[in-house]
Scaffold this active site. Structure first.
Site, PDB file in Angstrom:
ATOM      1  N   THR A  25       0.532  -1.655  -0.035  1.00  0.00           N
ATOM      2  CA  THR A  25       0.544  -0.050   0.027  1.00  0.00           C
ATOM      3  C   THR A  25       0.705   1.154  -0.213  1.00  0.00           C
ATOM      4  O   THR A  25       1.918   1.375   1.259  1.00  0.00           O
ATOM      5  CB  THR A  25      -0.811   0.099   1.196  1.00  0.00           C
ATOM      6  OG1 THR A  25      -2.164  -1.048   0.764  1.00  0.00           O
ATOM      7  CG2 THR A  25      -1.375   1.228   1.257  1.00  0.00           C
ATOM      8  N   HIS A 177      -7.069 -11.016  -0.868  1.00  0.00           N
ATOM      9  CA  HIS A 177      -6.616 -10.565   0.741  1.00  0.00           C
ATOM     10  C   HIS A 177      -7.120 -11.141   1.850  1.00  0.00           C
ATOM     11  O   HIS A 177      -8.578 -10.950   2.206  1.00  0.00           O
ATOM     12  CB  HIS A 177      -7.122  -9.425   1.115  1.00  0.00           C
ATOM     13  CG  HIS A 177      -5.685  -8.863   1.542  1.00  0.00           C
ATOM     14  ND1 HIS A 177      -5.115  -9.744   2.064  1.00  0.00           N
ATOM     15  CD2 HIS A 177      -4.734  -7.690   2.167  1.00  0.00           C
ATOM     16  CE1 HIS A 177      -4.206  -9.154   3.186  1.00  0.00           C
ATOM     17  NE2 HIS A 177      -4.207  -7.512   3.009  1.00  0.00           N
ATOM     18  N   ASN A 180      -3.828 -10.182   8.039  1.00  0.00           N
ATOM     19  CA  ASN A 180      -3.622  -8.801   8.226  1.00  0.00           C
ATOM     20  C   ASN A 180      -4.925  -7.988   8.863  1.00  0.00           C
ATOM     21  O   ASN A 180      -4.655  -7.095   9.238  1.00  0.00           O
ATOM     22  CB  ASN A 180      -3.156  -8.131   7.234  1.00  0.00           C
ATOM     23  CG  ASN A 180      -2.188  -8.282   6.704  1.00  0.00           C
ATOM     24  OD1 ASN A 180      -0.958  -9.097   7.065  1.00  0.00           O
ATOM     25  ND2 ASN A 180      -1.003  -8.145   5.620  1.00  0.00           N
ATOM     26  N   TYR A 182      -8.216  -8.317   7.931  1.00  0.00           N
ATOM     27  CA  TYR A 182      -8.994  -7.283   6.946  1.00  0.00           C
ATOM     28  C   TYR A 182     -10.464  -8.599   7.012  1.00  0.00           C
ATOM     29  O   TYR A 182     -10.167  -9.414   8.633  1.00  0.00           O
ATOM     30  CB  TYR A 182      -8.293  -7.136   5.855  1.00  0.00           C
ATOM     31  CG  TYR A 182      -7.444  -5.709   6.140  1.00  0.00           C
ATOM     32  CD1 TYR A 182      -7.834  -5.100   6.925  1.00  0.00           C
ATOM     33  CD2 TYR A 182      -6.709  -6.179   5.063  1.00  0.00           C
ATOM     34  CE1 TYR A 182      -6.819  -3.746   6.864  1.00  0.00           C
ATOM     35  CE2 TYR A 182      -4.897  -5.326   5.810  1.00  0.00           C
ATOM     36  CZ  TYR A 182      -5.707  -4.070   6.519  1.00  0.00           C
ATOM     37  OH  TYR A 182      -3.968  -3.351   6.077  1.00  0.00           O
ATOM     38  N   ASN A 237      -3.257  -4.975  12.542  1.00  0.00           N
ATOM     39  CA  ASN A 237      -4.594  -4.716  12.899  1.00  0.00           C
ATOM     40  C   ASN A 237      -5.406  -4.945  13.766  1.00  0.00           C
ATOM     41  O   ASN A 237      -6.652  -5.341  14.081  1.00  0.00           O
ATOM     42  CB  ASN A 237      -5.230  -4.217  11.280  1.00  0.00           C
ATOM     43  CG  ASN A 237      -4.922  -3.354  10.947  1.00  0.00           C
ATOM     44  OD1 ASN A 237      -4.475  -2.879  10.684  1.00  0.00           O
ATOM     45  ND2 ASN A 237      -4.669  -4.019   9.297  1.00  0.00           N
TER      46      ASN A 237
END
Length: 367
Positions: A25, A177, A180, A182, A237
């Site tokens: 990102t 994805h 992480n 998400y 996260n």
């Protein structure tokens, strides 16, 4: 022993070498549209056997950071067509990473200032990137609302439509994805999922939604063009689970019959230590369980790899090695690894947001 620099296949993808550019990102797509700088950035790195694009939101709801690209509006697809054409002209292969951030978002990034969505209304212990008055910075995420079960088929369909849009935009495939912290990872892990319906509680219930997404995408574009990224133990996260080994073994056993292109495994803490004392995990056991279930997808390893560790991983049975931050400052990373040349170090001040500086202006080795 396999060489980093020999051709290989990942499902339907024929790759020039076993070096993968991991998704990174960079927050340089204003209005979620990749522009000319993105075209040049990815073209410069096309010597990788495979490029996985930065995380690309499948919908407005899936957006979690300012100035990250999307894959749900015509102008976004047109921007990506220029990127994929440039990568292909330079001899490379590129897939896009399909991204729904779930609770890792902010009301400012959501339509009409709505709350982000998640399996349960539990805030993420993390920050997101926002731009105020032209200046980028990190702020705490907003408290999410819990998704109703009847909303989930619509999100599955958003993943499916984004996968089709990716191929229509020239991508060679997609990476889902599931890592992480998400949305898909949130459904799988007990630290974020306190649901009491058939999407929560047992392992079979918690992997239900990710499996629905992967199966829908594979049915839409062909499993041989689909990869999945997972991170069994990362604390990224604010995500956690008390017993990830059986969780991820169950997930991959269910996916084994599909014939996916690759499984992308982040070992340890994303961008951090490869071993976490209080979060042990047996990656060899995970891979063995997947193979025993009939899974034949290429096995991609990631996190903190250099040339020496990459060679060891291939000798130990890995098929692909993903490099993240080294690709930021070394557009010619494949050559540098081959020649064992020194690697340039990324400038952290230009990592997120901005223009060409720290993005497309890193020099390559002289001819």
């Amino acid at each position: 022993m396999s060489s980093l620099f020999e051709p290989t296949h990942a499902g339907s993808l024929a790759l020039a070498n076993r070096i993968v550019m991991a998704p990174l990102t960079r927050n340089r797509s204003p209005r979620a549209v990749p522009g000319p700088l993105a075209v040049e950035y990815y073209r410069q790195r096309a010597s990788a056997g495979l490029i996985v694009s930065e995380g690309t939101a499948i919908s407005q709801q899936g957006q979690g950071y300012a100035d990250v690209p999307g894959l749900y509006a015509p102008e976004q697809l047109e921007g990506w067509r220029k990127v994929t054409a440039a990568v292909h002209a330079a001899g490379g292969k590129i897939v896009t990473q399909l991204w729904h951030v779930g609770r890792v978002s902010h009301t400012e990034l959501q339509a009409d200032g709505q709350a982000p969505v998640a399996p349960s209304a539990i805030p993420a212990a993390t920050k997101t990137y926002l731009i105020r008055n032209g200046q980028g910075g990190f702020e705490a995420t907003s408290t999410p609302r819990a998704l109703a079960a009847e909303e989930l088929p619509g999100i599955v369909d958003d993943f499916r439509k984004a996968a089709r849009a990716a191929l229509d935009s020239g991508f060679d495939g997609v990476e889902i994805h599931g890592a992480n912290g998400y949305l898909l990872d949130q459904f799988m892990k007990l630290g974020a999922n306190h649901r009491t319906d058939h999407y929560g509680g047992s392992i079979a219930n918690r992997i239900r939604f990710p499996l629905e997404v992967v199966r829908a995408v594979a049915a839409e574009i062909g499993a041989g063009r689909v990869g999945l990224r997972i991170s069994p133990v990362t604390p990224a996260n604010g995500i956690s689970d008390p017993d990830p080994q059986p969780l991820f073994e169950a997930l991959l056993a269910e996916l084994a019959p599909l014939g996916l292109a690759y499984i992308h495994v982040i070992e340890g803490a994303t961008g951090g230590p490869r071993e976490i004392d209080d979060r042990p995990f047996d990656y060899r056991k995970l891979k063995a369980a997947y193979r025993a279930a009939g899974g034949k997808a290429a096995w991609m390893v990631n996190n903190g790899y250099d040339r020496h560790l990459a060679d060891e991983a291939l000798a130990d049975g890995a098929d692909l090695v993903a490099f993240g931050r080294p690709f930021i400052a070394n557009p010619d990373l494949v050559r540098r690894l081959r020649e064992r040349a020194p690697l340039q170090v990324p400038d952290r001040a230009t990592m997120y947001g901005g223009g060409a500086e720290g993005y497309t202006d890193y020099p390559t080795l002289p001819a």
